[in-house]
Structure formats: C-alpha cells, structure tokens
Design a protein around this motif. Structure first.
Motif, PDB file in Angstrom:
ATOM      1  N   VAL A 178      29.992  30.658  43.629  1.00  0.00           N
ATOM      2  CA  VAL A 178      30.558  31.111  44.998  1.00  0.00           C
ATOM      3  C   VAL A 178      32.017  30.566  45.114  1.00  0.00           C
ATOM      4  O   VAL A 178      32.965  31.151  45.819  1.00  0.00           O
ATOM      5  N   LEU A 243      26.697  37.278  43.524  1.00  0.00           N
ATOM      6  CA  LEU A 243      26.855  38.168  42.101  1.00  0.00           C
ATOM      7  C   LEU A 243      27.492  37.094  41.243  1.00  0.00           C
ATOM      8  O   LEU A 243      28.500  36.330  41.455  1.00  0.00           O
ATOM      9  N   ALA A 245      30.131  35.630  39.023  1.00  0.00           N
ATOM     10  CA  ALA A 245      31.362  35.615  39.078  1.00  0.00           C
ATOM     11  C   ALA A 245      31.766  36.162  37.555  1.00  0.00           C
ATOM     12  O   ALA A 245      31.276  35.687  36.745  1.00  0.00           O
ATOM     13  N   SER A 246      32.873  36.907  37.620  1.00  0.00           N
ATOM     14  CA  SER A 246      33.403  37.588  36.169  1.00  0.00           C
ATOM     15  C   SER A 246      33.999  36.566  35.265  1.00  0.00           C
ATOM     16  O   SER A 246      34.003  36.624  34.118  1.00  0.00           O
ATOM     17  N   ASP A 247      34.879  35.743  36.019  1.00  0.00           N
ATOM     18  CA  ASP A 247      35.519  34.806  35.329  1.00  0.00           C
ATOM     19  C   ASP A 247      34.680  33.630  34.884  1.00  0.00           C
ATOM     20  O   ASP A 247      33.671  33.551  35.342  1.00  0.00           O
TER      21      ASP A 247
ATOM     22  N   VAL B  46      35.145  32.799  50.849  1.00  0.00           N
ATOM     23  CA  VAL B  46      35.021  33.844  50.217  1.00  0.00           C
ATOM     24  C   VAL B  46      34.788  35.039  51.155  1.00  0.00           C
ATOM     25  O   VAL B  46      34.286  34.975  52.354  1.00  0.00           O
ATOM     26  N   GLN B  52      26.926  40.642  50.308  1.00  0.00           N
ATOM     27  CA  GLN B  52      27.063  40.507  48.845  1.00  0.00           C
ATOM     28  C   GLN B  52      28.344  39.619  48.610  1.00  0.00           C
ATOM     29  O   GLN B  52      29.397  40.017  49.291  1.00  0.00           O
ATOM     30  N   ILE B  53      28.388  38.676  47.798  1.00  0.00           N
ATOM     31  CA  ILE B  53      29.506  37.971  47.452  1.00  0.00           C
ATOM     32  C   ILE B  53      29.869  38.532  46.191  1.00  0.00           C
ATOM     33  O   ILE B  53      29.203  38.243  45.219  1.00  0.00           O
ATOM     34  N   ILE B  54      31.025  39.178  46.217  1.00  0.00           N
ATOM     35  CA  ILE B  54      31.428  40.001  44.877  1.00  0.00           C
ATOM     36  C   ILE B  54      32.782  39.370  44.254  1.00  0.00           C
ATOM     37  O   ILE B  54      33.771  39.050  45.177  1.00  0.00           O
ATOM     38  N   ASP B  55      32.804  39.120  43.155  1.00  0.00           N
ATOM     39  CA  ASP B  55      34.200  38.584  42.591  1.00  0.00           C
ATOM     40  C   ASP B  55      34.938  39.902  42.351  1.00  0.00           C
ATOM     41  O   ASP B  55      34.569  40.978  41.869  1.00  0.00           O
TER      42      ASP B  55
END
Lengths: 370, 75
Positions: A178, A243, A245-247, B46, B52-55
């Motif tokens: 987050v 979701l 995190a991609s990093d 954020v 939804q918390i999306i990166d």
C-alpha cells in the motif's frame, strides 16, 4: 484452567452462534504479540486478555505520563511515571489470572523482532510512529508472521491484516504494497501534534482486536489484503482491496542480516538520534539528571542533579545496564553529544538528551515532579 | 466526478468530498489533482478506484468510486 471454569468464564462466547468451544480453544492456545501499549494497545490488550487469549507479549519502552490518561484506559493517575508494561502486567493478570504474559520495557527493534516474533502466532502493530510500523511490517514478512495493523489520525483510523496466507497457502500482501515508502518527517502529524480523542483509538483498537480473533479462530472474513479506513466524525467507512504492487521493494530488507543493518529512522527521514532526544515530559523522579554545561552556567535547573561538564564526561561517568540518564544543557546540543557519547560507551544504558535544553525543563517541572 | 478525501489530506483539499471534471484514468486524475492542489505532490497517499488500490495507471469509469487515502501513524 479447569474445564468448568472455562465454561463459566467464556459462557457468552461459547454460546455465540459460529463461535463456540472450538473457537474458544483456539483463543486459549493462541500466542499474540502486541507492539506498543498506547492508545490502540490498551484496548487491544484488555479485550484480548478478557476474551481468553492464551499468551500475550507486550513490548513498549515508555512510562505512563499524564497526557496518556484520556485514551490509554488501562492506566490510572497513580501510575504516572511507572513503566507501562509493569502496569499492563498488573491489570491484565488481575483481569485474567490464567493469562500467560511476557513483557519487555524497551522499544521493538530488528534484533527483538527476529528473536521474539517466531515465538508468537501473530503480531499486532499498535505503535505510534512510522519507523516502528515499517520495522514491524518487515519483521513479520521475514519471520512469516501474520500482522494485524491499525493506525489513527485525528478522527479517523485504519485497520488491515497483512502477511496472512489464504487457505491454499498463497502468501498475503504487506504494508509496503500500500505504502512502499514512508512519508517524510512532518508530512503526517502524529497524535502528539495533531491531537486525538480517546474514543477513536478505543474504537479502532477494538476493531483491530476483533481482526485478531477472526484470524486466530477462522470466523468471518478478516481484512486480509484489504485496508479499512473509518471516519468517526461522519461515520464514513471505506474498505479497499490491495492489489500486489508491480514494483519490487528496493528499500525493503530481504535477509536477517540486511534487516539488522537497516536504519528505519533514516528510512523515515529521521535524524540518527531519534529516540535519544526526548521531551521534558519523560522525566520521572528516579531519573538521573546530569548537567553537562561548564560550572556556573545559567539558568540553573532547580532540580536534584549532578554537574559533569561535557569535556570531563568520558573519564568520570560509568553507567550500568538499564540505567536511565537525562543529559541537560542550555540548548540541547551539548547534551545530545553527551547522550550519543554515553550510548556508544554503554550501549545497554538509556541515555537521553533533553530537547530544547533547560528552558523546556523549567516550564514543565512544576507539573511533572513533586 | 466525486472524490472522497481521508485523513490529513483534507487539510490540503479543504474538504472531505471533492467534485472535479470527469477524467479517464488514474494518471490523468493525479495530474488534475496536482494542478488543483500542488501540495499533494509532496504528500504520500494512494488513489483507490472502485475500492481497489492499483499500482500504476488504471481506467476510471463514469460512476467510479474514487478515494484518496494517506498513511496514518498514530497509535
């Protein structure tokens, strides 16, 4: 505990639909570590002890102060100046004598996390600062412990369950998914600066302890990979899914060695001496006070204390493990040097420097000390 | 579109509920917010879209539920 007593004591929980004896047994066998005995920690500890958690651990370096009392409802006026974990022990043992309790009167650091987290089924973050929040998060990730997180700000609170595997064993996400990195100092005001009403950590701490019970017993749906934000002023509540995190997290330690070396104060933008500089409110009557100014300096302190000028300190002063010393000078700069010096020479002592110097002491001593 | 603002971000926006012109994606939304409230650029938070918390970037539908969430430190 004898079965008849268990039935009597937990009768209301045992008769609750969907809870019952099986869930109660899980609580009685659970080991829960609580990091911080403050506004959130007090209700969490109180309700978990009352509900019948088998073993609680509590780590907190602080002593009870007057300004704690409106929200840290385990403590009374007569406890001011006492080590928080000592009061916690007294109150919780009185509340539930069957409770196994471990307490540590110091701050949770990486060595503590690696050593103690593995002995507990889950960790509850009830601390009040970002360096500890990231340290606890990373420690839970490294030791594979689920983390029940909560934090408050003014009239709002957040609760989440991190690092909890699902039924298929898929690992849970963590706090950095987050918020990958910490806010800079001063960006987010804490309770001391922004203020707080005691009911808020009461409400959020109860929600947090409920999540602990859900994780342990398997009832309901814990806030796994979800973040609840609750606004008490307007009764707005928002639960959001997190979701992955991609990093990757370049600033997150990935081994015990990295973790022990990682400077969480620095990571959160704090100067190296955070925790050494203290406010006058930490003073208590047993604390040794040493004035490190040259003799004859003005203004005088007006408290029982010793004079050892900074220039002579190293040859003269010996500190024993656990001994608490507050160094004082006019502005707080020389006393910081003194505290850092003694911290290096006697790492097990607790050397502090009075922030703001003599001036800040004189304004508070009337109310703090007899 | 309606944006719910939480925590100390309200000190910057001056309100708990913002109304701004519809945008199509998260990137466009943060650009619009930074233009309206430059101080948000120096603040950690954020953006949640439809809970939804999306990166990274993400599309925003016409009736999306948008929230700005900062980290809390108090305890």
């Amino acid at each position: 505990m004898e079965n008849a007593l268990v039935y009597d004591r937990y009768q209301r929980q045992l008769s609750l639909k969907g809870f019952g004896l099986e869930a109660q047994q899980k609580l009685l066998h659970a080991r829960v570590l609580v990091v911080g005995a403050g506004g959130l920690g007090c209700p969490v500890l109180q309700y978990l002890a009352a509900a019948g958690i088998g073993q609680l651990g509590v780590v907190d370096p602080d002593r009870v102060s007057l300004s704690n009392l409106p929200r840290q409802v385990l403590f009374s006026d007569a406890d001011i100046g006492r080590q928080k974990v000592d009061v916690v022990r007294e109150r919780l043992q009185a509340l539930n004598p069957a409770l196994q309790l471990e307490t540590w009167p110091y701050a949770c650091d990486a060595a503590f996390a690696l050593d103690i987290f593995p002995h507990y089924d889950l960790v509850v973050d009830t601390c009040d600062n970002f360096p500890t929040r990231y340290l606890v998060n990373d420690g839970c990730w490294l030791t594979g412990r689920p983390l029940v997180h909560a934090a408050v700000s003014e009239y709002e609170g957040q609760v989440a369950v991190f690092n909890l595997p699902d039924k298929l064993g898929i690992p849970g996400l963590h706090y950095r998914h987050v918020f990958p990195s910490a806010p800079s100092p001063g960006e987010v005001r804490d309770c001391a600066e922004a203020g707080v009403l005691g009911m808020l950590p009461g409400i959020i701490g109860c929600m947090q302890s409920f999540e602990v019970v859900k994780v342990i017993t398997g009832i309901g749906e814990p806030l796994r990979n979800r973040l609840l934000t609750y606004d008490t002023l307007r009764h707005r509540q928002l639960v959001v899914n997190i979701l992955p995190a991609s990093d990757a997290f370049p600033e997150m330690p990935t081994s015990a060695e990295d973790y022990l070396r990682f400077d969480y104060g620095h990571f959160c933008g704090l100067p190296q001496y955070a925790g050494i500089e203290v406010e006058a409110s930490v003073l208590h009557p047993d604390m040794r006070i040493i004035d490190v100014r040259e003799p004859g300096a003005w203004p005088t302190i007006g408290l029982v204390h010793e004079y050892i000028p900074l220039s002579q300190l190293e040859g003269v002063l010996q500190l024993s493990p656990g001994e608490e010393v507050l160094f004082v000078c006019r502005t707080g700069r020389r006393s910081l040097q003194a505290a850092l010096l003694m911290k290096e020479r006697f790492p097990l002592s607790r050397s502090y420097s009075l922030k703001g110097g003599v001036q800040s002491l004189s304004s508070l001593k009337k109310t703090i000390l007899p | 579109m309606v944006i719910l603002v939480f925590g100390q971000l309200q000190d910057i926006t001056g309100t708990d509920t913002l109304h701004i012109k519809q945008v199509e994606g998260k990137k466009q939304l943060s650009d619009a917010l930074f233009e309206l409230f430059p101080r948000l650029q120096e603040t950690k938070f954020v953006i949640a879209i439809d809970r939804q918390i999306i990166d990274g970037d993400a599309p925003i539908g016409p009736n999306a539920c948008i929230a700005l969430l900062p980290p809390f430190s108090g305890g």
